[in-house]
Design a protein around this motif. Structure first.
Motif, PDB file in Angstrom:
ATOM      1  N   TYR A   1      26.251  34.602  49.110  1.00  0.00           N
ATOM      2  CA  TYR A   1      26.626  35.856  49.787  1.00  0.00           C
ATOM      3  C   TYR A   1      28.031  36.313  49.417  1.00  0.00           C
ATOM      4  O   TYR A   1      28.260  37.493  49.120  1.00  0.00           O
ATOM      5  N   TRP A   2      28.982  35.385  49.416  1.00  0.00           N
ATOM      6  CA  TRP A   2      30.389  35.764  49.262  1.00  0.00           C
ATOM      7  C   TRP A   2      30.700  36.236  47.858  1.00  0.00           C
ATOM      8  O   TRP A   2      31.500  37.168  47.672  1.00  0.00           O
TER       9      TRP A   2
ATOM     10  N   ILE B   1      31.481  40.994  44.010  1.00  0.00           N
ATOM     11  CA  ILE B   1      31.189  41.684  42.740  1.00  0.00           C
ATOM     12  C   ILE B   1      30.307  42.920  42.913  1.00  0.00           C
ATOM     13  O   ILE B   1      29.845  43.506  41.930  1.00  0.00           O
ATOM     14  N   GLY B   2      30.060  43.327  44.162  1.00  0.00           N
ATOM     15  CA  GLY B   2      29.315  44.557  44.387  1.00  0.00           C
ATOM     16  C   GLY B   2      27.816  44.420  44.314  1.00  0.00           C
ATOM     17  O   GLY B   2      27.105  45.422  44.142  1.00  0.00           O
ATOM     18  N   MET B   3      27.307  43.197  44.471  1.00  0.00           N
ATOM     19  CA  MET B   3      25.864  42.975  44.407  1.00  0.00           C
ATOM     20  C   MET B   3      25.205  42.914  45.780  1.00  0.00           C
ATOM     21  O   MET B   3      23.978  42.980  45.885  1.00  0.00           O
TER      22      MET B   3
ATOM     23  N   LEU C   1      23.130  41.821  35.413  1.00  0.00           N
ATOM     24  CA  LEU C   1      23.703  42.319  34.168  1.00  0.00           C
ATOM     25  C   LEU C   1      23.962  43.825  34.251  1.00  0.00           C
ATOM     26  O   LEU C   1      24.989  44.314  33.760  1.00  0.00           O
ATOM     27  N   ASP C   2      23.048  44.558  34.879  1.00  0.00           N
ATOM     28  CA  ASP C   2      23.276  45.997  35.080  1.00  0.00           C
ATOM     29  C   ASP C   2      24.506  46.233  35.952  1.00  0.00           C
ATOM     30  O   ASP C   2      25.281  47.173  35.728  1.00  0.00           O
ATOM     31  N   ASN C   3      24.715  45.368  36.932  1.00  0.00           N
ATOM     32  CA  ASN C   3      25.888  45.480  37.795  1.00  0.00           C
ATOM     33  C   ASN C   3      27.170  45.274  36.984  1.00  0.00           C
ATOM     34  O   ASN C   3      28.172  45.975  37.191  1.00  0.00           O
ATOM     35  N   ALA C   4      27.142  44.321  36.061  1.00  0.00           N
ATOM     36  CA  ALA C   4      28.310  44.103  35.201  1.00  0.00           C
ATOM     37  C   ALA C   4      28.609  45.361  34.383  1.00  0.00           C
ATOM     38  O   ALA C   4      29.777  45.758  34.244  1.00  0.00           O
ATOM     39  N   ARG C   5      27.574  45.985  33.847  1.00  0.00           N
ATOM     40  CA  ARG C   5      27.774  47.236  33.102  1.00  0.00           C
ATOM     41  C   ARG C   5      28.444  48.296  33.978  1.00  0.00           C
ATOM     42  O   ARG C   5      29.366  48.987  33.536  1.00  0.00           O
TER      43      ARG C   5
ATOM     44  N   THR D   1      32.138  40.496  35.390  1.00  0.00           N
ATOM     45  CA  THR D   1      32.395  41.503  36.427  1.00  0.00           C
ATOM     46  C   THR D   1      33.751  41.278  37.083  1.00  0.00           C
ATOM     47  O   THR D   1      34.524  42.218  37.305  1.00  0.00           O
ATOM     48  N   VAL D   2      34.060  40.017  37.409  1.00  0.00           N
ATOM     49  CA  VAL D   2      35.370  39.691  37.992  1.00  0.00           C
ATOM     50  C   VAL D   2      36.493  40.114  37.053  1.00  0.00           C
ATOM     51  O   VAL D   2      37.490  40.717  37.467  1.00  0.00           O
ATOM     52  N   LEU D   3      36.352  39.827  35.765  1.00  0.00           N
ATOM     53  CA  LEU D   3      37.377  40.171  34.787  1.00  0.00           C
ATOM     54  C   LEU D   3      37.539  41.678  34.643  1.00  0.00           C
ATOM     55  O   LEU D   3      38.664  42.192  34.592  1.00  0.00           O
ATOM     56  N   ALA D   4      36.414  42.394  34.584  1.00  0.00           N
ATOM     57  CA  ALA D   4      36.493  43.859  34.470  1.00  0.00           C
ATOM     58  C   ALA D   4      37.144  44.463  35.705  1.00  0.00           C
ATOM     59  O   ALA D   4      37.950  45.401  35.602  1.00  0.00           O
ATOM     60  N   ASP D   5      36.813  43.931  36.872  1.00  0.00           N
ATOM     61  CA  ASP D   5      37.422  44.430  38.111  1.00  0.00           C
ATOM     62  C   ASP D   5      38.926  44.177  38.149  1.00  0.00           C
ATOM     63  O   ASP D   5      39.658  44.870  38.870  1.00  0.00           O
ATOM     64  N   ARG D   6      39.375  43.199  37.400  1.00  0.00           N
ATOM     65  CA  ARG D   6      40.806  42.911  37.342  1.00  0.00           C
ATOM     66  C   ARG D   6      41.496  43.590  36.163  1.00  0.00           C
ATOM     67  O   ARG D   6      42.622  43.270  35.802  1.00  0.00           O
TER      68      ARG D   6
END
Length: 440
Positions: A57-58, A63-65, A119-123, A26-31
């Motif tokens: 929490y942080w 990552i939007g979770m 995993l759904d969040n990563a998608r 997720t971090v990589l996709a966001d970048r």
């Protein structure tokens, strides 16, 4: 003549879709990077490691979770409480009293649900998730990882990448291949657990607390974790040989341990068991390095500490976040050397070592109650460590007063990379024995 395997290219390949793999991808996709994630299992799937600690929490926020966790049905956790070998309960360590911020409330999760959410969040963030897909091997050119060979839907293909992330969990794919594992010289535990319906639950602010209950012989402890489906996760952790050498079935050993621990027995009196019995070898280990040219390890693929204090998910999330930034920075700079990709690991290891020391002190007889009574000014710092605030040098202030409580003859705790004693350990780590009967 056999046809050549299909070859595709991407920026980053991630092996495994657990919390570490989901976070780093997720971090990589966001970048702005193209990420291919390969997970061998179909979700939801069973996993242990259900109690989170507040410093997650942080990473959730980044990552939007966070909003998804807030809207979930997971039990809210505000504290941890300890019960000593005589059954005496400590005052709860309320996280919010130490840090009055919403980050001081966390959750007790059912991992099959939580891992699926991650995993759904990563998608949703643009990660291309392949599931089920089995990575057969990491491809190397000399010392550099250049991609993976993967099998999916009966087809074998190669995926070339600028960086490969091993988030394969306890399969430890790269650690095995490169022979990088270092066993912990003293942490060699096992666990047996099951789930109960109708067990005692606290109310109000204490309803979601994790309770750590020391066994009467002081050799081990029980976890007691409430779940949102009405069950209670109750497991015993003790030296491996004490649980698994010549004592009969998992059911027999578990029931014997409960009988010997009145603080657990009264909590589950009248409750109905909801599942079979699970068991695992909690061998503690860490890789001698976190990264090499073109590759990085995160989460359990890098190391496993101990279930005490529930640090596992935090360490997976944190290593995933840090590795994600290192990979993105390295690709942007055209430098995917091991030095660049693993630049985060030194400070990360210092944090893991702080938690490890607190774990080892507990197994060596450390009493939170006695320590706080003698040093009330350090209650907040102890709580900082318990919530996972591990990566700040200021917390090292606590070790000198802690050492002042040592009884004569206590030895220094060996470091994780000291040579272990003469024990036989195979290459199976955290082997999970699934129970007969219905899984959760």
């Amino acid at each position: 003549m056999m046809a050549a395997a299909k070859v595709t290219e991407t920026d980053v390949v991630v092996i495994g879709g657990g919390p570490g793999g989901s976070t780093v991808s997720t971090v990589l996709a966001d970048r702005g990077l193209k990420v291919e994630l390969f997970e061998r299992d179909l979700y939801p799937r069973f996993h242990i490691g259900e109690s989170l600690i507040p410093e997650t929490y942080w990473v959730f926020k980044r990552i939007g979770m966070l909003d998804k966790m807030k809207k979930s049905a997971f039990v809210k956790k505000y504290s941890v409480q300890f019960v000593n070998s005589q059954g005496k309960e400590s005052a709860p360590f309320y996280f919010h009293d130490n840090k009055p911020h919403e980050c001081s409330q966390t959750w007790q999760v059912i991992r099959s649900d939580f891992d699926t959410m991650m995993l759904d969040n990563a998608r949703e963030h643009g990660v291309n998730v392949h599931q089920p897909a089995r990575v057969l091997e990491v491809l190397f050119e000399g010392e550099r990882a250049v991609g993976v060979k993967v099998q999916q839907d009966g087809e074998t293909r190669e995926v070339r990448a600028k960086a490969v992330v091993d988030a394969s969990g306890q399969s430890t794919m790269l650690q095995n291949r490169l022979k990088l594992r270092k066993w912990d010289p003293i942490l060699n535990k096992g666990a047996i657990w099951t789930y109960w319906r109708g067990a005692y639950r606290d109310t109000g602010r204490d309803e979601g607390a994790t309770v750590v209950i020391q066994t009467p012989d002081k050799k081990g402890w029980f976890w007691y974790i409430p779940q949102h489906d009405g069950t209670m996760s109750v497991g015993v952790v003790a030296p491996f040989d004490d649980l698994f050498k010549g004592r009969g079935s998992h059911e027999q050993v578990y029931n014997e341990e409960v009988e010997r621990c009145p603080a657990v027995k009264r909590r589950i009196e009248g409750a109905e068991r909801a599942t079979g019995y699970f068991a695992t070898k909690d061998y503690s280990y860490r890789s001698s390095k976190a990264a090499g040219d073109g590759w990085v390890m995160v989460g359990d693929a890098y190391g496993f500490l101990d279930p005490l204090y529930s640090s596992g998910v935090l360490l997976a999330l944190k290593s995933g976040e840090l590795a994600g930034d290192a990979i993105a920075d390295g690709i942007a700079a055209g430098d995917t050397s091991g030095e660049k990709l693993g630049a985060w690991s030194e400070n990360f290891n210092k944090g893991v070592d702080r938690m490890r020391r607190l774990v080892c002190e507990y197994y060596d007889g450390f009493s939170f109650g006695r320590f706080i009574k003698k040093f009330p000014q350090y209650r907040n710092m102890i709580t900082d460590l318990l919530i996972g605030d591990l990566f700040d040098d200021r917390v090292d202030e606590i070790w000198a007063p802690l050492e002042s409580t040592y009884v004569e003859g206590k030895h220094e705790i060996p470091k994780w990379n000291d040579e272990p004693p003469e024990v036989i350990r195979d290459n199976k780590v955290n082997e999970l024995f699934l129970p007969e009967g219905e899984l959760r």
